[in-house]
Design an enzyme around this catalytic site. Structure first.
Site, PDB file in Angstrom:
ATOM      1  N   ARG A   1     -26.643-116.546 -37.885  1.00 30.05           N
ATOM      2  CA  ARG A   1     -26.289-115.581 -38.138  1.00 30.05           C
ATOM      3  C   ARG A   1     -25.587-114.457 -38.663  1.00 30.05           C
ATOM      4  O   ARG A   1     -26.311-113.423 -39.128  1.00 30.05           O
ATOM      5  CB  ARG A   1     -26.818-115.033 -36.184  1.00 30.05           C
TER       6      ARG A   1
ATOM      7  N   CYS B   1     -19.659-109.717 -31.367  1.00 27.33           N
ATOM      8  CA  CYS B   1     -20.567-110.676 -31.595  1.00 27.33           C
ATOM      9  C   CYS B   1     -21.784-110.331 -31.522  1.00 27.33           C
ATOM     10  O   CYS B   1     -22.231-108.686 -32.238  1.00 27.33           O
ATOM     11  CB  CYS B   1     -20.590-111.274 -30.417  1.00 27.33           C
TER      12      CYS B   1
END
Length: 287
Positions: A179, A238
């Site tokens: 990611r 995040c």
């Protein structure tokens, strides 16, 4: 106080003190999963905290997928739980603390709580220990409380950009490598990372048994990542400001105090199309 607590110590606290135990289990793909799990069985006396409804305000726009609730809203939650500043808190989930337990730990610190910890190993560790489980649903005795967030523990968009521009901030992204590199993106509409960020997946904090690595190992790994930088220069992020708290907790457990959170994280960053986006691995130049 170290931010982690083991099963045996928590069992002792439940037997002999007025600890507030909070079940934070949650599957992001199934909104009601955590509450259903709590109903089926939980640590004795535990109340349930919902990430979406109590630890976030999903009505806010431009602040990521899990925006912080307003101070008044979080005050109401804590009042409903019966929390007071002299009451200790232990949070747990079933993801090694990575979903909502570390988020609640951080939010309690944000309002000045000093006696707050996360159960190391979470529900799995408690369940496998043979410790008692109950299904009764506690009704907390409410206590009116008003809290304020400590702004020094937060970093907003402008401060983050300024810190990246001057290289006074080390931004650590807790998402998984694919990611971060922009190879996949299962949750947000754009893949990639904030230019200048470094990648430290939160899962790197855990050993094979789902508990945190030793304090010494965590310290060694984070010191390698920080290089010559001080912990106070670190800002965590995040996807939505949840698993980033896991890295912040791990640094605190390792004795590296003072890092902060960019709560909007990646999902907030990409809400403005003018903000830069990076893909691929981050540079490994010495800091």
């Amino acid at each position: 106080m170290k931010p982690l607590i083991c099963v045996d110590e928590l069992a002792g606290l439940i037997a002999g003190s007025n600890v507030l135990v909070v079940d934070c289990r949650k599957e992001l793909s199934s909104p009601d999963s955590g509450h259903l799990a709590w109903t089926a069985g939980h640590i004795p006396g535990a109340i349930y905290a919902d990430l979406d409804r109590e630890l976030s305000d999903l009505s806010k726009r431009g602040l990521g997928r899990h925006p912080l609730p307003d101070e008044t809203a979080f005050s109401a939650v804590l009042s409903r739980w019966g929390w007071t500043p002299d009451r200790s808190v232990v949070a747990y989930d079933d993801a090694g603390g990575a979903l909502a337990a570390a988020r609640l730990w951080w939010m309690m610190r944000l309002v000045g709580a000093s006696q707050v910890r996360v159960l190391d190993g979470g529900w799995s560790a408690w369940n496998s220990s043979g410790a008692r489980i109950e299904t009764s649903q506690q009704v907390p005795a409410g206590a009116e409380i008003s809290v304020r967030y400590d702004p020094t523990q937060l970093v907003d968009y402008d401060a983050l950009q300024a810190g990246l521009d001057t290289q006074s901030i080390l931004l650590i992204d807790a998402r998984g490598g694919p990611r971060f590199r922009g190879e996949v993106e299962p949750l947000d509409r754009i893949a990639g990372h904030i230019p200048g960020a470094r990648n430290r997946p939160f899962s790197d904090n855990l050993a094979g048994d789902g508990r945190f690595k030793s304090t010494e190992q965590l310290a060694a790994e984070f010191k390698t990542l920080l290089g010559a930088r001080v912990p106070e220069s670190v800002v965590h992020m995040c996807g939505s400001g949840v698993t980033a708290c896991h890295n912040l907790l791990a640094m605190e457990q390792a004795g590296l105090h003072g890092s902060r959170l960019f709560a909007p994280s990646w999902s907030g960053w990409i809400s403005d199309p003018s903000r830069a986006i990076g893909v691929g691995a981050e540079p490994r130049a010495a800091l």
